[in-house]
Design a protein around this motif. Structure first.
Motif, short mmCIF file in Angstrom:
data_model
loop_
_atom_site.label_atom_id
_atom_site.label_comp_id
_atom_site.label_asym_id
_atom_site.label_seq_id
_atom_site.Cartn_x
_atom_site.Cartn_y
_atom_site.Cartn_z
N GLU A 193 -44.55 -8.75 57.32
CA GLU A 193 -45.76 -7.90 56.60
C GLU A 193 -45.79 -6.57 56.90
OE1 GLU A 193 -47.99 -9.16 54.44
OE2 GLU A 193 -46.95 -10.99 54.26
N ASN A 219 -46.42 -4.75 47.53
CA ASN A 219 -46.23 -5.78 46.64
C ASN A 219 -47.61 -6.41 46.09
OD1 ASN A 219 -43.44 -6.23 46.51
ND2 ASN A 219 -43.58 -7.19 48.63
N HIS A 260 -50.84 -2.75 49.79
CA HIS A 260 -49.58 -3.26 49.88
C HIS A 260 -48.64 -2.92 48.73
CE1 HIS A 260 -46.57 -6.18 50.86
NE2 HIS A 260 -47.21 -6.61 51.93
N ASN A 262 -49.77 -12.58 43.81
CA ASN A 262 -48.93 -13.72 43.52
C ASN A 262 -48.12 -13.48 42.15
OD1 ASN A 262 -49.72 -15.19 45.74
ND2 ASN A 262 -51.32 -15.88 44.57
N LYS A 275 -51.85 -8.88 48.64
CA LYS A 275 -50.35 -8.90 47.82
C LYS A 275 -50.84 -9.72 46.49
CE LYS A 275 -47.95 -10.77 50.91
NZ LYS A 275 -46.70 -11.38 51.40
N ARG A 313 -36.02 -4.96 48.93
CA ARG A 313 -36.95 -6.00 48.72
C ARG A 313 -37.92 -6.41 49.61
NH1 ARG A 313 -31.95 -6.37 46.37
NH2 ARG A 313 -31.62 -6.85 44.40
N TRP A 314 -38.77 -5.73 49.76
CA TRP A 314 -39.91 -5.73 50.93
C TRP A 314 -40.64 -6.99 50.98
CZ3 TRP A 314 -39.72 -1.47 53.65
CH2 TRP A 314 -39.08 -0.18 53.19
N TYR A 315 -40.69 -7.75 50.16
CA TYR A 315 -41.43 -9.25 49.89
C TYR A 315 -40.62 -10.12 50.97
CZ TYR A 315 -38.07 -10.49 46.34
OH TYR A 315 -36.99 -10.43 45.60
N ARG A 316 -39.28 -9.71 51.10
CA ARG A 316 -38.38 -10.65 52.09
C ARG A 316 -38.92 -10.74 53.66
NH1 ARG A 316 -32.09 -9.88 50.02
NH2 ARG A 316 -32.45 -10.81 47.77
N TRP A 373 -42.89 -2.52 55.74
CA TRP A 373 -42.85 -1.62 54.58
C TRP A 373 -44.04 -0.42 55.07
CZ3 TRP A 373 -47.54 -0.35 52.38
CH2 TRP A 373 -48.48 -1.15 52.82
#
Length: 343
Positions: free
Chosen positions: A311, A125, A123, A82, A80, A305-308, A314
């Motif tokens: 892992e 993100n 990924h 940053n 992913k 909001r997949w980053y929430r 998604w």
């Protein structure tokens, strides 16, 4: 005499033990002397992030890491960026170290794979650039399945040029597409065997009509966790005669009201929609208040909001051919319902 006899017995056992250890040592192989097929089986259990340093240990290991058996699928799903969301286009800021890490891994992967990659997974993100995508497209000419990352930094030109190189592309997973016609047109022109599409974003009548126009022979469509209008869903069911599998599970389903500009959330699947869906081989939907994924869609107001979340979250799909593995059973344990039917 008795004591001497015991010593002789002990000495004989010691000699036999040393001989046995010597025989075992001579039979056992060192890592650097292992056969290539054994190393390939071991390396097959590693992901790309682990495989990259392994390939640089020695010449034998690098040769094993180049075996075609390892390169049918390149899964970079653990990688992913940053990033920080911003208000200005491309609405994202990415740490340069993320770009350097991605570039390094891609160089190693493309050098080892020798063009044998047919499935490429990123990924959600991961925020790559045109340069990354172009580098991949040039070195993966036989790509059949692509799971795209968020593409804020990829331009219209960048994605179009890449698709033109992937003549054998059959399946594409993409985050939200704001202006779908040009992408669908490129796929229609260049990917004659294309049959499977997954979208994770907004899906309206304009999008539905675009797919019907450019991809009339599409067989599998997943809109899982998307903002979906009832009009678009009905359009797909009425106009896509070759569609066999449709997944609208956990969608934020909206219906236009008579008042201009207003829409309401549909909480139960319409009987008319279910009747039209009977012609499909598979139809998946879930609109349960006890479903964890549906609850998350509501909380995120339709734009997941997949980053929430976890892992693996998604990577899931009710359509088996589009799922990317993960602990899917946990969602069912927490109330996820897979409604719908198979004919």
């Amino acid at each position: 005499m008795k004591k001497r006899g015991n010593l002789e017995i002990l000495e004989e056992r010691r000699r036999k033990g040393q001989k046995r250890m010597s025989e075992i040592t001579s039979i056992a192989k060192k890592w650097e002397d292992m056969e290539t097929d054994v190393l390939v089986k071991i390396f097959k259990e590693l992901n790309m992030i682990e495989l990259a340093p392994v390939s640089q240990v020695c010449r034998l290991w690098r040769s094993a890491c180049s075996d075609p058996l390892l390169w049918n699928t390149l899964d970079l799903g653990l990688l992913k960026s940053n990033f920080i969301q911003t208000r200005a286009s491309p609405f994202i800021w990415v740490d340069e170290r993320s770009d350097r890490k991605l570039s390094k891994l891609l160089r190693i992967a493309m050098a080892l794979s020798h063009g044998n990659i047919t499935c490429l997974i990123f990924h959600f993100n991961l925020y790559m650039k045109d340069d990354h995508l172009s580098y991949i497209a040039e070195r993966c000419p036989h790509l059949k399945r692509l799971v795209m990352p968020a593409w804020n930094r990829i331009t219209k030109t960048g994605i179009s040029l890449a698709i033109r190189r992937w003549k054998e592309l059959e399946s594409l997973t993409m985050p939200s597409i704001a202006h779908p016609p040009y992408i669908m047109e490129e796929i229609s022109r260049n990917c004659k065997n294309f049959s499977s599409l997954k979208i994770m974003g907004n899906f309206d009548v304009h999008f539905a009509s675009t797919i019907a126009s450019y991809l009339p022979n599409l067989k599998t469509l997943s809109l899982r966790c998307s903002i979906l209008t009832k009009e678009a869903l009905l359009f797909i069911l009425d106009c896509m005669d070759h569609l066999e599998i449709l997944n609208v599970s956990h969608c934020f389903l909206l219906e236009s009201l008579s008042t201009v500009g207003r829409k309401q959330i549909i909480k139960e699947m319409d009987c008319a929609i279910l009747e039209k869906a009977r012609k499909l081989h598979e139809f998946h939907y879930c609109m349960s208040t006890s479903c964890v994924t549906c609850q998350r869609m509501i909380s995120d107001e339709g734009l997941m909001r997949w980053y929430r979340y976890e892992e693996w979250f998604w990577r899931q799909d009710e359509v088996g051919s589009l799922a990317l593995g993960g602990d899917y059973g946990r969602l069912f344990d927490e109330g996820c319902l897979n409604l719908g039917f198979r004919n």
